[in-house]
Design a protein around this motif. Sequence first.
Motif, PDB file in Angstrom:
ATOM      1  N   ASP A  54     -36.019   1.378  15.422  1.00 33.30           N
ATOM      2  CA  ASP A  54     -35.488  -0.039  15.578  1.00 33.30           C
ATOM      3  C   ASP A  54     -34.416   0.054  16.850  1.00 33.30           C
ATOM      4  N   TYR A  55     -33.330   1.093  16.880  1.00 28.96           N
ATOM      5  CA  TYR A  55     -32.422   1.338  17.852  1.00 28.96           C
ATOM      6  C   TYR A  55     -31.864   2.767  17.721  1.00 28.96           C
ATOM      7  N   TYR A  56     -31.214   2.988  18.997  1.00 27.88           N
ATOM      8  CA  TYR A  56     -30.319   4.338  19.053  1.00 27.88           C
ATOM      9  C   TYR A  56     -29.107   3.801  19.568  1.00 27.88           C
ATOM     10  N   ARG A  57     -28.039   4.144  18.665  1.00 27.70           N
ATOM     11  CA  ARG A  57     -26.554   3.623  19.130  1.00 27.70           C
ATOM     12  C   ARG A  57     -25.730   4.857  18.921  1.00 27.70           C
ATOM     13  N   LEU A  58     -24.890   4.775  19.995  1.00 28.43           N
ATOM     14  CA  LEU A  58     -23.850   5.770  20.338  1.00 28.43           C
ATOM     15  C   LEU A  58     -22.801   5.769  19.534  1.00 28.43           C
ATOM     16  N   LEU A  59     -22.262   7.028  18.972  1.00 32.44           N
ATOM     17  CA  LEU A  59     -21.238   7.027  18.152  1.00 32.44           C
ATOM     18  C   LEU A  59     -20.032   7.845  18.958  1.00 32.44           C
TER      19      LEU A  59
END
Length: 417
Positions: free
Chosen positions: A235-240
């Motif tokens: 679905d996605y990669y999101r930065l933490l």
Amino acid sequence: MSTPLKTAVVVDPYSTGILLAPRLRARGYEVVAVQSRPDLAPSLLRSYQPDDFAAHILHDGDLDALARTLRPLAPAFILPGNESAVELTDALGAVLGTPGNSPKLTAARRNKFMMIERLAAAGLLTARQTMATGAAEAVEWAAQAGWPVVAKPMASASTDHVYFCDTPAQLRAAVDAILGSRDFCGSANERVLVQTYLDGLEYVVNTVSRGGRHYVCDVLLSAKRALNGSPFVYDYYRLLPPGEPVAQALMAYIRRVLDALEITDGAGHAEVRMTARGPALVEIAARAMGPAGSTTGIAAGTGHDQVDLLVDAFDGAAAVGPLLDGHYRFQADAMVLYLPVLVSGRVEALPDLSILDGMASVRGYALVPRVGDEVVPTLDLTQVLAKIYLAHPDRAVFERDWAAIRSLEDRLQPTVA
């Protein structure tokens, strides 16, 4: 081929590997491409950019002959451009004496069974696992280990032939499918890796190492969703933010993984589950994150790019020293969002993504298929329709644009015959 002032070698400069040569050329290197084998997947080969290279050498399996060809060029270093390049990069670097990871543990950095065994021996939390050569053997082990289980090739990438199984029938079908296929890099699958399912959310940790010191480039939430009959569609990669407790725990764990597998020099791309008992590795690759563009998309949130840091580390840039043993800073919310294919057929026309241009968070996008390609509903990263890169310092703006893109998903599809 005359000897240039500086030479660098990129093995299998495909996928993310296409980003290496322009950066190396900008540093004054002539870049030589080495193709690790003649039968690499066409989806990799078509990304090749021949104008970026001074020469292209096809490796025929004779390592000594390849070394004799390259030795007069005195390459400063050899980098893998893709997962298929890891083994040859290590072996060639050892023969030519260039900096890199020792071949001693190359197999454990590619073979997922050996990888997990190595980590378990080092006292790290891992899944339980077995190797199977047939469905009956796999089902017998799963009945004792406990359901659900995950079945996958011994060495591959991009969720290629990864199956979640909670019944014997599902596992038998998965084993039969894997054993009748080739992995993402083109090798025949002769055994199947079966592992106990790791609970919890999945994350990605990208790193650059030099001389055994490690820098964490980013920690990403790796979100998958159930779509097109698969529970594992990206679905996605999101930065933490790196200060979050989960990011801190993941970074500490991955440093131990890198040390256990002796990934001392080069990029690392790890997938980790944050289980109820703590971080547990799914797998790690001794190369930069792929596919091409994902690493640069996340860079808008950190201020740096894993590929740039990799080149810095090997080129000897003075700024790299202080970075090693450290980690990234959070400058903006950032994401790589995957637009799936929802149709099947031959592409007659691609969707017009210019509707995204007016969104403040959208930093770029790239369509994957071309007109004339055959497409099927997305099941893994090789089958996505588009990659969309979002970043914005205002979270409300970022999340507004993200939701708007998802609402357009059904409309943004190729026209197929």
